[in-house]
Structures are given as structure tokens and as C-alpha cells.
Design a protein around this motif. Structure first.
Motif, PDB file in Angstrom:
ATOM      1  N   UNK A 213       0.480  -1.154  -0.186  1.00 29.58           N
ATOM      2  CA  UNK A 213       0.239  -0.394   0.113  1.00 29.58           C
ATOM      3  C   UNK A 213       0.913   1.147   0.030  1.00 29.58           C
ATOM      4  N   UNK A 214       2.047   1.461  -0.222  1.00 29.44           N
ATOM      5  CA  UNK A 214       3.213   2.214  -0.614  1.00 29.44           C
ATOM      6  C   UNK A 214       2.612   3.849  -1.248  1.00 29.44           C
ATOM      7  N   UNK A 215       2.444   4.341  -0.644  1.00 29.73           N
ATOM      8  CA  UNK A 215       2.088   5.485  -1.607  1.00 29.73           C
ATOM      9  C   UNK A 215       2.855   5.953  -2.791  1.00 29.73           C
ATOM     10  N   UNK A 216       2.401   6.472  -4.066  1.00 32.61           N
ATOM     11  CA  UNK A 216       3.339   6.849  -4.941  1.00 32.61           C
ATOM     12  C   UNK A 216       4.827   7.541  -4.899  1.00 32.61           C
ATOM     13  N   UNK A 217       4.424   7.933  -4.245  1.00 31.77           N
ATOM     14  CA  UNK A 217       5.970   8.639  -3.690  1.00 31.77           C
ATOM     15  C   UNK A 217       7.169   8.177  -3.725  1.00 31.77           C
ATOM     16  N   UNK A 218       6.544   6.943  -2.830  1.00 37.65           N
ATOM     17  CA  UNK A 218       7.240   5.874  -1.986  1.00 37.65           C
ATOM     18  C   UNK A 218       7.230   4.669  -3.008  1.00 37.65           C
ATOM     19  N   UNK A 219       6.855   4.403  -3.788  1.00 35.83           N
ATOM     20  CA  UNK A 219       6.841   2.765  -4.830  1.00 35.83           C
ATOM     21  C   UNK A 219       8.373   3.664  -5.960  1.00 35.83           C
ATOM     22  N   UNK A 220       8.195   4.580  -5.736  1.00 38.97           N
ATOM     23  CA  UNK A 220       9.301   6.005  -7.107  1.00 38.97           C
ATOM     24  C   UNK A 220      10.603   5.960  -6.268  1.00 38.97           C
ATOM     25  N   UNK A 221      10.373   6.211  -4.795  1.00 41.12           N
ATOM     26  CA  UNK A 221      11.538   6.678  -4.396  1.00 41.12           C
ATOM     27  C   UNK A 221      12.021   4.585  -4.299  1.00 41.12           C
ATOM     28  N   UNK A 222      11.708   3.977  -3.234  1.00 40.58           N
ATOM     29  CA  UNK A 222      12.287   2.031  -3.413  1.00 40.58           C
ATOM     30  C   UNK A 222      12.567   1.889  -5.067  1.00 40.58           C
TER      31      UNK A 222
END
Length: 114
Positions: free
Chosen positions: A46-55
Motif C-alpha cells: 500500500x505504498x504511495x506513488x512517492x514511496x514506490x518511486x523512491x524504492x
């Protein structure tokens, strides 16, 4: 019909080329699979779009480093394997070629001076 033997160096070059291509394909496949896995983890976590990009950036950086290491190790292995053979390196061939060009120019100049 005569069996013409192909010099061993051609078999060796073809083998190294095939191995190198297979290694690159394996790395690309692993990168694709890692991207798919990262997307599934992001969906499940359930990551946010920003967290997905960071990861994704972190994963990409790690994979890029591993790929460079793999390429270096394969190139180094090929270099070591070929070091026992009397195969000139590209820079040596280029050096000989430039020397031959200079020599041909000198010969031409000597011929024109006659």
C-alpha cells in the motif's frame, strides 16, 4: 571433400561472444523480474506513488551496481582467459596500424623525392 579446420581462436571468440550475450540476457531478465516484484510489493504494502518511486530508485541503483560488477567480472575473466594466447589487443592493433600508415607515408615521400 577436405575437412578444413577452423583455428581454435575463432571457436574461442565465438564461445566468449555467446557467453557474454547469455550473461547480459540473464541480467536483463533478472532486472525485469525485480521490477515486477517491486511493483507487486508496492501494491501489497500500500505504498504511495512517492514511496514506490523512491524504492524503485533504490532498487535500480542496486541493480545497476550489480550489473556493472557482473560486466566487469565477465570482462576480467575473458581478459584473463585470453592472456595466455598470443592475441593482440585492440590498442596494440591500432598502434601497429598507425605505425604502418606513418611508414607508408614515409615511403611515399621518399618515392616523390627521387
Amino acid at each position: 571433400m577436405d575437412n578444413v579446420e577452423i583455428p581454435q581462436k575463432y571457436h574461442l571468440a565465438e564461445t566468449f561472444e555467446r557467453v557474454w550475450s547469455q550473461a547480459l540476457l540473464a541480467v536483463s531478465t533478472a532486472e525485469d523480474e525485480a521490477t515486477r516484484c517491486a511493483q507487486r510489493v508496492a501494491d501489497l504494502a500500500g505504498w504511495s506513488q512517492d514511496e514506490v518511486v523512491r524504492q524503485g530508485r533504490l532498487l535500480t541503483d542496486r541493480l545497476t551496481g550489480h550489473r556493472k560488477d557482473l560486466e566487469h567480472n565477465v570482462e576480467e575473466g575473458v581478459r584473463r582467459a585470453l592472456s595466455g594466447f598470443m592475441i593482440p589487443r585492440r590498442d596494440q592493433i591500432q598502434d601497429i596500424e598507425s605505425r604502418l600508415i606513418r611508414l607508408a607515408e614515409r615511403i611515399d615521400a621518399m618515392g616523390q623525392n627521387k
